[in-house]
Motif scaffolding. Sequence first.
Motif, PDB file in Angstrom:
ATOM      1  N   PRO A  40      -7.589   1.805   4.580  1.00  0.00           N
ATOM      2  CA  PRO A  40      -6.376   1.476   3.821  1.00  0.00           C
ATOM      3  C   PRO A  40      -6.671   0.516   2.675  1.00  0.00           C
ATOM      4  O   PRO A  40      -7.373  -0.480   2.838  1.00  0.00           O
ATOM      5  N   GLY A  41      -6.172   0.863   1.508  1.00  0.00           N
ATOM      6  CA  GLY A  41      -6.398   0.063   0.315  1.00  0.00           C
ATOM      7  C   GLY A  41      -7.578   0.498  -0.520  1.00  0.00           C
ATOM      8  O   GLY A  41      -7.719   0.070  -1.665  1.00  0.00           O
ATOM      9  N   THR A  77      -1.890   3.778  -1.666  1.00  0.00           N
ATOM     10  CA  THR A  77      -3.238   3.416  -1.222  1.00  0.00           C
ATOM     11  C   THR A  77      -3.290   3.141   0.283  1.00  0.00           C
ATOM     12  O   THR A  77      -4.257   2.567   0.777  1.00  0.00           O
ATOM     13  N   SER A  78      -2.267   3.570   1.017  1.00  0.00           N
ATOM     14  CA  SER A  78      -2.172   3.255   2.445  1.00  0.00           C
ATOM     15  C   SER A  78      -3.098   4.096   3.310  1.00  0.00           C
ATOM     16  O   SER A  78      -3.293   3.783   4.479  1.00  0.00           O
ATOM     17  N   MET A 103       0.830  -1.208   0.000  1.00  0.00           N
ATOM     18  CA  MET A 103       0.000   0.000   0.000  1.00  0.00           C
ATOM     19  C   MET A 103       0.863   1.255   0.000  1.00  0.00           C
ATOM     20  O   MET A 103       0.507   2.263  -0.624  1.00  0.00           O
TER      21      MET A 103
END
Length: 377
Positions: A167-168, A134-135, A129
């Motif tokens: 997250p993600g 995308t964290s 991530m």
Amino acid sequence: MPIGKTRNMLYGLALPVLGKACAWKPAKGDALQCILHRHHVAGACIQRFEKGTLTDCTAVGYASLEGGKTSVTADTLFRTASIAKMVTALLVMRLQTKGLISVEEDVGSLLGFDVRNPHHPDTPLTLGMLLSHTSSIVDSPAYFARMGEVTAQELLGQQDAFLNASPGARFRYSNFAAGLVACVLETRFGMSLETLAQQELFQPLGVFGTYDITQTRGRVVADSYRVLPSGHAFDAQARLAKAQSVLKPDPERHYALASGNLFISAPDLARLALVAWNGAEGFLDERSLCAMHTPIHGWPEPEVNMRHGMGLLMMDEPAICPHRVWGHQGFAYGAVNGVFFDEEGSGFVCLNSGASEQRLGHLALINRDLIRLWMKK
């Protein structure tokens, strides 16, 4: 930096009148030099490659305009800005190929302290991530105000370091998140990012690259100039004179290295790009190469269809190029860098000491024009 349609439009209108003029003239009829001149490039080195082999290397203009001026050559080192993220991802994927780390590992377990988005405390944040933005970690005001002074753990303890998104689930480009990869690696392996990169990436591939400007002594390092407003934004010799080595690991404060502090020449960066293209016959395994090439989320700007994987962006935009390309860009101190390649291993690296920062969405216009010039087939 002109971000947004209105700012880009105003920047484009002002550029011919107020933009810093080139101190060099293009050769008549040379399409590449005409593109660089039109985008007010102070100096640049462009390395092309065709089907996995380095071909033409073109150097124009100046690495420094100070004093008697220093011309760009194929050996000139440039600060790559965010292209460092692609190279850091290559390092991670090499370590994963060797079975020493995994992009699926929890960032907190790698760092030795809990890392959780306070809005979603039950959802783990993974190394992958961080690489794919995308964290849910963002560049907070404290990050910009006290970069390198405040520790990574302190920054991660603040609520405004996170999106209110799981997250993600969302893409948000973050220098801090990408920089945390250095903290992860230094903690896991007990050595500095610089030492690890030399040992596992640069030296095995026979390239000169460094995250530590003190290692560039005796080589020409390009300055950077802003075109609009005009200014000498990055003085390499002044930075080198006051720099301290980062050879000693400091995983709480080295988060500025992995995201933009790489120095390398255009030919050597092209050699790394070819590793990102096909894994260099096992240097990266198929799983790691696929993680870099596979997009996870798209850029928010709709003008160009660009999506991001782990360390690489992917572009599908027929109006610019009839086929898919991968790569990365780097914007800092007026430099507008780019590396792009297609599925056949053909593409280019452009590193410069300053250029027009005008964009179409996220894509720099200078990179758009170079893609159009060379990647039509």
